[in-house]
Design an enzyme around this catalytic site. Structure first.
Site, PDB file in Angstrom:
ATOM      1  N   HIS A  90       0.844  -1.200   0.000  1.00  0.00           N
ATOM      2  CA  HIS A  90       0.000   0.000   0.000  1.00  0.00           C
ATOM      3  C   HIS A  90       0.881   1.253   0.000  1.00  0.00           C
ATOM      4  O   HIS A  90       1.922   1.285   0.659  1.00  0.00           O
ATOM      5  CB  HIS A  90      -0.932  -0.001   1.217  1.00  0.00           C
ATOM      6  CG  HIS A  90      -2.008   1.040   1.095  1.00  0.00           C
ATOM      7  ND1 HIS A  90      -1.793   2.360   1.380  1.00  0.00           N
ATOM      8  CD2 HIS A  90      -3.294   0.944   0.672  1.00  0.00           C
ATOM      9  CE1 HIS A  90      -2.912   3.034   1.144  1.00  0.00           C
ATOM     10  NE2 HIS A  90      -3.833   2.196   0.714  1.00  0.00           N
ATOM     11  N   GLU A 159      -3.880   1.844  -7.336  1.00  0.00           N
ATOM     12  CA  GLU A 159      -4.311   2.977  -6.518  1.00  0.00           C
ATOM     13  C   GLU A 159      -3.372   4.161  -6.767  1.00  0.00           C
ATOM     14  O   GLU A 159      -2.310   4.249  -6.131  1.00  0.00           O
ATOM     15  CB  GLU A 159      -4.257   2.618  -5.033  1.00  0.00           C
ATOM     16  CG  GLU A 159      -5.122   1.448  -4.635  1.00  0.00           C
ATOM     17  CD  GLU A 159      -5.430   1.462  -3.146  1.00  0.00           C
ATOM     18  OE1 GLU A 159      -6.607   1.556  -2.805  1.00  0.00           O
ATOM     19  OE2 GLU A 159      -4.492   1.400  -2.332  1.00  0.00           O
TER      20      GLU A 159
HETATM   21  P1  13P Z   1      -9.583   6.451  -0.280  1.00  0.00           P
HETATM   22  O1  13P Z   1     -10.773   5.644  -0.725  1.00  0.00           O
HETATM   23  O2  13P Z   1      -9.801   7.164   1.010  1.00  0.00           O
HETATM   24  O3  13P Z   1      -9.103   7.353  -1.377  1.00  0.00           O
HETATM   25  O4  13P Z   1      -8.404   5.404   0.019  1.00  0.00           O
HETATM   26  C1  13P Z   1      -8.069   4.471  -0.929  1.00  0.00           C
HETATM   27  C2  13P Z   1      -7.112   3.495  -0.344  1.00  0.00           C
HETATM   28  O5  13P Z   1      -6.006   3.852   0.027  1.00  0.00           O
HETATM   29  C3  13P Z   1      -7.559   2.108  -0.186  1.00  0.00           C
HETATM   30  O6  13P Z   1      -6.494   1.267   0.149  1.00  0.00           O
END
Ligand code: 13P
Length: 237
Positions: A90, A159
Site C-alpha cells: 500500500h 491505486e
Molecule cells: P480512499 O478511498 O480514502 O481514497 O483510500 C483508498 C485506499 O487507500 C484504499 O487502500
C-alpha cells in the site's frame, strides 16, 4: 466482484466487530454474491463467522512466523484468527512507513509461501502521472519487481497515490488505459482504489478489466459500504 474496505487506522476492536457483523447481515439478507473484504487494524482481528462471502484481512504483518520484532505482528498472530487475505505494498506503507521494494517483495514471498490471498497495491504519485502513461507504467512495473505475477492468489490493486484520500478520482479513461496495460501481462484480477464512493462505484466497476474496488474513506460509513456492495450486485443482474 471484489468489494474491499481498507479501514486504515480507524475503528476499534468493538466497533470493527459491529461493522463486520452488520455487513455479514447485509450480505445474508440481500443474497449478495460479492466477494467482500475488510482489512481492519491488527487490534481488531478476531474470529468471525465464516459462512458468508466476507473475509476479514490484515493490513500488514512482518514477514516472520514469530520472533523478536518489537511492535510488529508475525504470521502466528494472523493464523490464530485464520486470516487468509493481506494487503501488501500500500502506498501509505511505501511512502509514510518507508517500506522498500525489497522488503515488500520479502513480505510477498512470505505470504505466498503461506498460500494466502494477497491484494498487492501499486500506484504512481502525481509527478509521474504528469509525465504520461509510459512513465506511469514503468513506475508500476518497478513496483512489481521481485513479485511472482503468476501467483494464483494474487489480486493487484491500482491505486494512484494522488487519488487516495483526496476526493480526486482518476478519470475512467486513465483507469481503463492502466488496467488494459496491466492485464496484458497479468492474469490476476485487478482492483481500482482512490476516492471510490457511492456516487462513482458503478462507473468504476464498469471499466474493462476492473474486477473490483479497494475503498478507504467512503467505506468507513457502514451504510455507504453496504450501498457499494449493492451497486456491484445491481451491475451483475
Ligand atoms: P480512499 O478511498 O480514502 O481514497 O483510500 C483508498 C485506499 O487507500 C484504499 O487502500
Amino acid at each position: 466482484m471484489i468489494i474491499a474496505s481498507n479501514f486504515k487506522t480507524n475503528y476499534t476492536r468493538k466497533s470493527a466487530r459491529a461493522f463486520i457483523e452488520a455487513v455479514q447481515q447485509f450480505i445474508h439478507t440481500t443474497h449478495s454474491t460479492q466477494e467482500v473484504r475488510i482489512y481492519t487494524p491488527a487490534t481488531a482481528l478476531d474470529s468471525f463467522d465464516a459462512n458468508t462471502l466476507l473475509r476479514v484481512g490484515a493490513q500488514n504483518f512482518y514477514p516472520v512466523q514469530n520472533g523478536s520484532f518489537t511492535g510488529e505482528i508475525g504470521f502466528e498472530q494472523l493464523e490464530e484468527f485464520h486470516i487468509n487475505t493481506v494487503l501488501i505494498g500500500h502506498s501509505e506503507r511505501r511512502h509514510i512507513l518507508k517500506e522498500t521494494q525489497a522488503f515488500i517483495a520479502q513480505k510477498f514471498n512470505f505470504a505466498k509461501e503461506k498460500a494466502i490471498e494477497i491484494v498487492y497495491c501499486v500506484g504512481e504519485p502525481r509527478e509521474i502521472r504528469e509525465k504520461g502513461i509510459d512513465a506511469v507504467m514503468a513506475y508500476l512495473w518497478e513496483q512489481l519487481e521481485g513479485i511472482d505475477i503468476g501467483y494464483t492468489h494474487l489480486i493487484v490493486a491500482y491505486e494512484p497515490v494522488w487519488a487516495i484520500g483526496t476526493g480526486l478520482t482518476a478519470s475512467n479513461s486513465d483507469i481503463e488505459e492502466v488496467m488494459a496495460r496491466l492485464q496484458a501481462k497479468l492474469d490476476s484480477p485487478l482492483l481500482y482504489g482512490g476516492s471510490v464512493k457511492v456516487e462513482n462505484i458503478k462507473d468504476i466497476l464498469s471499466i474493462p478489466h476492473c474486477s473490483g474496488v479497494l475503498v478507504g474513506t467512503a467505506s468507513w460509513d457502514i451504510k455507504a459500504f453496504c450501498t457499494m456492495i449493492q451497486s456491484a450486485d445491481q451491475l451483475e443482474q
